[in-house]
Design a protein around this motif. Structure first.
Motif, PDB file in Angstrom:
ATOM      1  N   TRP A 142       0.831  -1.211   0.000  1.00 53.61           N
ATOM      2  CA  TRP A 142       0.000   0.000   0.000  1.00 53.61           C
ATOM      3  C   TRP A 142       0.862   1.256   0.000  1.00 53.61           C
ATOM      4  O   TRP A 142       0.549   2.224  -0.683  1.00 53.61           O
ATOM      5  CB  TRP A 142      -0.922  -0.001   1.220  1.00 53.61           C
ATOM      6  CG  TRP A 142      -2.036  -0.996   1.142  1.00 53.61           C
ATOM      7  CD1 TRP A 142      -2.430  -1.722   0.046  1.00 53.61           C
ATOM      8  CD2 TRP A 142      -2.913  -1.378   2.203  1.00 53.61           C
ATOM      9  NE1 TRP A 142      -3.490  -2.544   0.367  1.00 53.61           N
ATOM     10  CE2 TRP A 142      -3.811  -2.352   1.676  1.00 53.61           C
ATOM     11  CE3 TRP A 142      -3.026  -1.014   3.539  1.00 53.61           C
ATOM     12  CZ2 TRP A 142      -4.802  -2.940   2.461  1.00 53.61           C
ATOM     13  CZ3 TRP A 142      -4.015  -1.595   4.321  1.00 53.61           C
ATOM     14  CH2 TRP A 142      -4.894  -2.544   3.786  1.00 53.61           C
ATOM     15  N   SER A 144       3.836   1.514  -1.297  1.00 55.24           N
ATOM     16  CA  SER A 144       4.411   1.630  -2.641  1.00 55.24           C
ATOM     17  C   SER A 144       3.388   2.194  -3.623  1.00 55.24           C
ATOM     18  O   SER A 144       3.714   3.049  -4.460  1.00 55.24           O
ATOM     19  CB  SER A 144       4.897   0.263  -3.126  1.00 55.24           C
ATOM     20  OG  SER A 144       5.962  -0.207  -2.319  1.00 55.24           O
ATOM     21  N   MET A 145       2.146   1.738  -3.539  1.00 51.59           N
ATOM     22  CA  MET A 145       1.102   2.246  -4.431  1.00 51.59           C
ATOM     23  C   MET A 145       0.851   3.729  -4.196  1.00 51.59           C
ATOM     24  O   MET A 145       0.693   4.504  -5.148  1.00 51.59           O
ATOM     25  CB  MET A 145      -0.198   1.461  -4.211  1.00 51.59           C
ATOM     26  CG  MET A 145      -0.148   0.026  -4.671  1.00 51.59           C
ATOM     27  SD  MET A 145      -1.701  -0.841  -4.276  1.00 51.59           S
ATOM     28  CE  MET A 145      -1.202  -2.541  -4.598  1.00 51.59           C
ATOM     29  N   ASP A 148       3.522   5.787  -5.637  1.00 46.97           N
ATOM     30  CA  ASP A 148       3.408   5.817  -7.105  1.00 46.97           C
ATOM     31  C   ASP A 148       2.152   6.539  -7.574  1.00 46.97           C
ATOM     32  O   ASP A 148       1.858   6.548  -8.782  1.00 46.97           O
ATOM     33  CB  ASP A 148       3.400   4.388  -7.663  1.00 46.97           C
ATOM     34  CG  ASP A 148       4.742   3.701  -7.513  1.00 46.97           C
ATOM     35  OD1 ASP A 148       5.757   4.406  -7.360  1.00 46.97           O
ATOM     36  OD2 ASP A 148       4.779   2.452  -7.524  1.00 46.97           O
ATOM     37  N   ASN A 149       1.383   7.117  -6.615  1.00 50.23           N
ATOM     38  CA  ASN A 149       0.152   7.826  -6.949  1.00 50.23           C
ATOM     39  C   ASN A 149      -0.877   6.901  -7.603  1.00 50.23           C
ATOM     40  O   ASN A 149      -1.707   7.339  -8.398  1.00 50.23           O
ATOM     41  CB  ASN A 149       0.453   9.016  -7.868  1.00 50.23           C
ATOM     42  CG  ASN A 149      -0.636  10.065  -7.846  1.00 50.23           C
ATOM     43  OD1 ASN A 149      -1.256  10.304  -6.816  1.00 50.23           O
ATOM     44  ND2 ASN A 149      -0.874  10.707  -8.976  1.00 50.23           N
ATOM     45  N   ASP A 150      -0.827   5.624  -7.269  1.00 49.07           N
ATOM     46  CA  ASP A 150      -1.703   4.617  -7.871  1.00 49.07           C
ATOM     47  C   ASP A 150      -2.941   4.422  -6.996  1.00 49.07           C
ATOM     48  O   ASP A 150      -3.104   3.407  -6.315  1.00 49.07           O
ATOM     49  CB  ASP A 150      -0.932   3.298  -8.029  1.00 49.07           C
ATOM     50  CG  ASP A 150      -1.695   2.274  -8.847  1.00 49.07           C
ATOM     51  OD1 ASP A 150      -2.848   2.553  -9.246  1.00 49.07           O
ATOM     52  OD2 ASP A 150      -1.148   1.181  -9.080  1.00 49.07           O
ATOM     53  N   TYR A 151      -3.817   5.405  -7.034  1.00 52.84           N
ATOM     54  CA  TYR A 151      -4.996   5.397  -6.157  1.00 52.84           C
ATOM     55  C   TYR A 151      -5.952   4.254  -6.496  1.00 52.84           C
ATOM     56  O   TYR A 151      -6.497   3.602  -5.595  1.00 52.84           O
ATOM     57  CB  TYR A 151      -5.710   6.738  -6.291  1.00 52.84           C
ATOM     58  CG  TYR A 151      -6.945   6.867  -5.439  1.00 52.84           C
ATOM     59  CD1 TYR A 151      -6.849   6.993  -4.053  1.00 52.84           C
ATOM     60  CD2 TYR A 151      -8.221   6.876  -6.015  1.00 52.84           C
ATOM     61  CE1 TYR A 151      -7.981   7.129  -3.267  1.00 52.84           C
ATOM     62  CE2 TYR A 151      -9.349   7.016  -5.236  1.00 52.84           C
ATOM     63  CZ  TYR A 151      -9.232   7.137  -3.873  1.00 52.84           C
ATOM     64  OH  TYR A 151     -10.360   7.261  -3.093  1.00 52.84           O
ATOM     65  N   LYS A 152      -6.168   4.011  -7.770  1.00 50.79           N
ATOM     66  CA  LYS A 152      -7.120   2.980  -8.186  1.00 50.79           C
ATOM     67  C   LYS A 152      -6.745   1.619  -7.616  1.00 50.79           C
ATOM     68  O   LYS A 152      -7.569   0.936  -6.982  1.00 50.79           O
ATOM     69  CB  LYS A 152      -7.190   2.914  -9.708  1.00 50.79           C
ATOM     70  CG  LYS A 152      -8.134   1.817 -10.228  1.00 50.79           C
ATOM     71  CD  LYS A 152      -8.169   1.805 -11.747  1.00 50.79           C
ATOM     72  CE  LYS A 152      -9.071   0.679 -12.255  1.00 50.79           C
ATOM     73  NZ  LYS A 152      -9.125   0.662 -13.744  1.00 50.79           N
ATOM     74  N   ASN A 153      -5.507   1.195  -7.826  1.00 52.43           N
ATOM     75  CA  ASN A 153      -5.111  -0.126  -7.340  1.00 52.43           C
ATOM     76  C   ASN A 153      -4.991  -0.172  -5.819  1.00 52.43           C
ATOM     77  O   ASN A 153      -5.200  -1.220  -5.211  1.00 52.43           O
ATOM     78  CB  ASN A 153      -3.795  -0.554  -7.992  1.00 52.43           C
ATOM     79  CG  ASN A 153      -3.999  -1.021  -9.419  1.00 52.43           C
ATOM     80  OD1 ASN A 153      -4.950  -1.736  -9.718  1.00 52.43           O
ATOM     81  ND2 ASN A 153      -3.122  -0.608 -10.321  1.00 52.43           N
ATOM     82  N   GLY A 179     -10.518   4.940  -9.655  1.00 50.78           N
ATOM     83  CA  GLY A 179      -9.407   5.838  -9.911  1.00 50.78           C
ATOM     84  C   GLY A 179      -9.838   7.275 -10.121  1.00 50.78           C
ATOM     85  O   GLY A 179      -9.013   8.187 -10.163  1.00 50.78           O
ATOM     86  N   LYS A 183     -10.190  10.679  -4.992  1.00 53.78           N
ATOM     87  CA  LYS A 183      -8.733  10.702  -4.944  1.00 53.78           C
ATOM     88  C   LYS A 183      -8.247  11.933  -4.198  1.00 53.78           C
ATOM     89  O   LYS A 183      -8.651  13.055  -4.494  1.00 53.78           O
ATOM     90  CB  LYS A 183      -8.157  10.699  -6.358  1.00 53.78           C
ATOM     91  CG  LYS A 183      -6.634  10.599  -6.390  1.00 53.78           C
ATOM     92  CD  LYS A 183      -6.127  10.481  -7.822  1.00 53.78           C
ATOM     93  CE  LYS A 183      -4.608  10.373  -7.855  1.00 53.78           C
ATOM     94  NZ  LYS A 183      -4.089  10.208  -9.231  1.00 53.78           N
TER      95      LYS A 183
END
Length: 208
Positions: A142, A144-145, A148-153, A179, A183
């Motif tokens: 979490w 790491s996501m 990486d600004n990877d809100y969806k995943n 996504g 956000k």
């Protein structure tokens, strides 16, 4: 407002902490949310939260607290418990039943350990007192996501690990929208809170 619902804010150190309250009884119930507080605070949420948890309004004066707004690097779950105790004292809450969800449950445990006079009864939901490898891996992913600004995943993985298969079957069709909805402007609060949980678990593992 319904159920005497109110939005509030207390000054903690050099920043603020948002909370909501509702109900009219003299018995206090404090609810501490989980890691999702790092993405969305309770600011302005008095009415929807009082509706969601209205079953408690007839028996308690309910307070739901966010963490403080500005979180410094290295901020720990024990630090969060300290600030929670300070917020209670500022609101003249001399004691309360405390219900902690997920990371809120970890904070609640430290609150009971360090400030036992403030806690009448402790209720822990979907939380833990000791780390394990699965939780370390999940929280690490979490972080790491979020970095990486990877809100969806991040939202999908949180849902998949938090709810039953029966529940998820109803809502997986909404995953493509995750996504785009809700956000946050920045992930810094979430990352600091997640790291505090992750570091706490590593320390527990080292002590063991």
């Amino acid at each position: 407002m319904l159920w005497n619902a109110k939005n509030g804010c207390v000054h903690i150190g050099d920043t603020d902490m948002y909370y909501v309250s509702f109900g009219k009884r003299t018995n206090n119930l404090i609810m501490l949310p989980g890691l999702g507080d790092g993405l969305t605070t309770v600011k302005g949420m008095a009415l929807p939260m009082s509706m969601t948890y209205r079953m408690y309004a007839n028996d308690y004066k309910v307070f739901i607290f966010s963490r403080k707004n500005d979180l410094e690097e290295g901020y720990s779950t024990r630090d969060m418990a300290r600030d929670q105790a300070e917020a209670m004292k500022m609101l003249d809450i001399k004691s309360a039943n405390v219900l902690g969800f997920s990371q809120g449950g970890m904070i609640a445990q430290y609150l009971a350990i360090d400030y036992p006079d403030l806690v009448e009864k402790l209720v822990l939901a979907v939380t833990l007192s000791k780390q394990n490898e699965l939780i370390q891996n999940v929280v690490g992913n979490w972080i790491s996501m979020a970095e990486d600004n990877d809100y969806k995943n991040l939202m999908i993985d949180t849902a998949e690990r938090s709810y039953s298969e029966r529940y998820l079957k109803k809502y997986r069709l909404l995953y493509p929208l995750l996504g785009r909805m809700g956000k946050p402007k920045a992930f810094s609060r979430f990352i600091i809170q997640a790291k505090s949980l992750y570091i706490t678990m590593l320390i527990q593992n080292w002590i063991r």
